[in-house]
Design an enzyme around this catalytic site. Structure first.
Site, PDB file in Angstrom:
ATOM      1  N   HIS A  99      29.397  42.853  59.045  1.00  0.00           N
ATOM      2  CA  HIS A  99      30.671  43.175  59.686  1.00  0.00           C
ATOM      3  C   HIS A  99      31.027  44.650  59.550  1.00  0.00           C
ATOM      4  CE1 HIS A  99      31.626  38.984  60.460  1.00  0.00           C
ATOM      5  NE2 HIS A  99      31.351  38.705  59.215  1.00  0.00           N
ATOM      6  N   HIS A 128      36.162  50.811  59.876  1.00  0.00           N
ATOM      7  CA  HIS A 128      36.520  49.910  60.973  1.00  0.00           C
ATOM      8  C   HIS A 128      36.583  50.708  62.272  1.00  0.00           C
ATOM      9  CE1 HIS A 128      37.626  46.394  58.478  1.00  0.00           C
ATOM     10  NE2 HIS A 128      37.951  47.317  57.585  1.00  0.00           N
ATOM     11  N   THR A 215      42.423  43.388  55.173  1.00  0.00           N
ATOM     12  CA  THR A 215      42.379  43.158  56.615  1.00  0.00           C
ATOM     13  C   THR A 215      41.219  42.258  57.029  1.00  0.00           C
ATOM     14  OG1 THR A 215      41.052  45.150  57.037  1.00  0.00           O
ATOM     15  CG2 THR A 215      43.466  45.398  57.049  1.00  0.00           C
ATOM     16  N   THR A 216      40.496  41.717  56.047  1.00  0.00           N
ATOM     17  CA  THR A 216      39.453  40.726  56.295  1.00  0.00           C
ATOM     18  C   THR A 216      39.711  39.529  55.389  1.00  0.00           C
ATOM     19  OG1 THR A 216      38.000  41.752  54.640  1.00  0.00           O
ATOM     20  CG2 THR A 216      37.710  42.433  56.937  1.00  0.00           C
TER      21      THR A 216
END
Length: 277
Positions: A99, A128, A215-216
């Site tokens: 990811h 990100h 945020t994950t």
């Protein structure tokens, strides 16, 4: 008429999903735990339903990222006066978890940050694309998260930096070849001493502070966020390298509701709220 509106809405949604899927740089594995595809049952909207320990992703009230603006934030000197960054070079690992690309210092000592007299040890850098936070309504091509943790309490504090296109980022320049050399997703590579200070080319100046979450998944809440207002630069080629290495073209969680949280903006030259009256 109402039926026509519904059909049009469904058509637009289907087209959006097709566009999103076309942006995926690699085929997502069937056994993945989550993804960023808004049309997938494993996408951000459903993270809180995938595992019981991830429920906070859906039910939490102080989730991240959020929209940040100095015109709606409050200045509060006492909350920021002792924020310091004291990073040092240390051995690290480069990791691709499928990811995001991660520079991991968790097994060594790469220094810390201090917030309100509390020390948080540097754990990792990761990126990100596009940015997760917005600044005054603008989304940027890239956002760096510097993740720190207090060893005694396991509480986390993250420093965020957004990037616009321009000159290459000096820290990413150091690991470009290593990222390309990673054999596959979920691969790990040992790095010699890496200096995290290179990433903060402008040091600490103006920044936002609020309490949010990871945020994950598992979207753990209570994270202290410090997001720099200063926008740094990254080259388009560097962003492409980061994108090509992972599963998805976009690995940014959508904005979350503020839910009445206090958001502060620190400006050393200011002496009061910068919010519009």
């Amino acid at each position: 008429m109402e039926t026509l509106k519904k059909q049009t809405h469904l058509l637009i949604l289907a087209m959006f999903c097709m566009v999103w899927l076309s942006l995926l740089s690699k085929t997502v594995k069937g056994d993945e735990k989550f993804n960023y595809d808004p049309c997938s049952k494993k996408g951000p909207k459903y993270w809180g339903e995938l595992k019981k320990e991830w429920e906070i992703c859906k039910k939490g009230k102080i989730q991240s990222p959020i929209a940040l603006s100095k015109w709606t934030a409050d200045y509060y000197y006492e909350a920021f006066s002792d924020l310091t960054i004291d990073h040092i070079p240390a051995k690290a690992y480069l990791n691709n978890d499928g990811h995001e690309i991660i520079v991991d210092w968790s097994t060594g000592n790469a220094g810390s940050i201090k917030i309100n007299n509390m020390d948080y040890q540097l754990q990792n850098f990761h990126w990100h694309h596009p940015s997760e936070h917005t600044l005054d309504g603008k989304t940027y091509p890239l956002e760096l998260h510097m993740v720190h943790m207090n060893i005694a309490t396991n509480d986390k504090a993250v420093v965020g930096v957004v990037f616009e296109y321009g000159r290459p980022d000096p820290f990413i320049s150091l690991i470009e070849k290593d990222i390309k050399d990673l054999d596959s997703e979920e691969d790990k590579k040992y790095l010699e001493k890496m200096d995290p200070r290179i990433a903060m080319v402008d040091g600490i100046r103006k920044y936002f502070r609020y309490i949010g979450s990871l945020t994950t998944p598992p979207c753990t809440e209570g994270v202290i966020w410090s997001v720099m207002e200063k926008v740094q630069t990254v080259s388009p080629d560097q962003v492409k390298i980061l994108k090509d290495a992972v599963k998805e073209e976009k690995n940014a969680r959508p904005l979350q509701k503020v839910n009445g949280r206090e958001v502060f903006y620190f400006d050393p030259s200011s002496r009061g709220s910068v919010a519009a009256e």
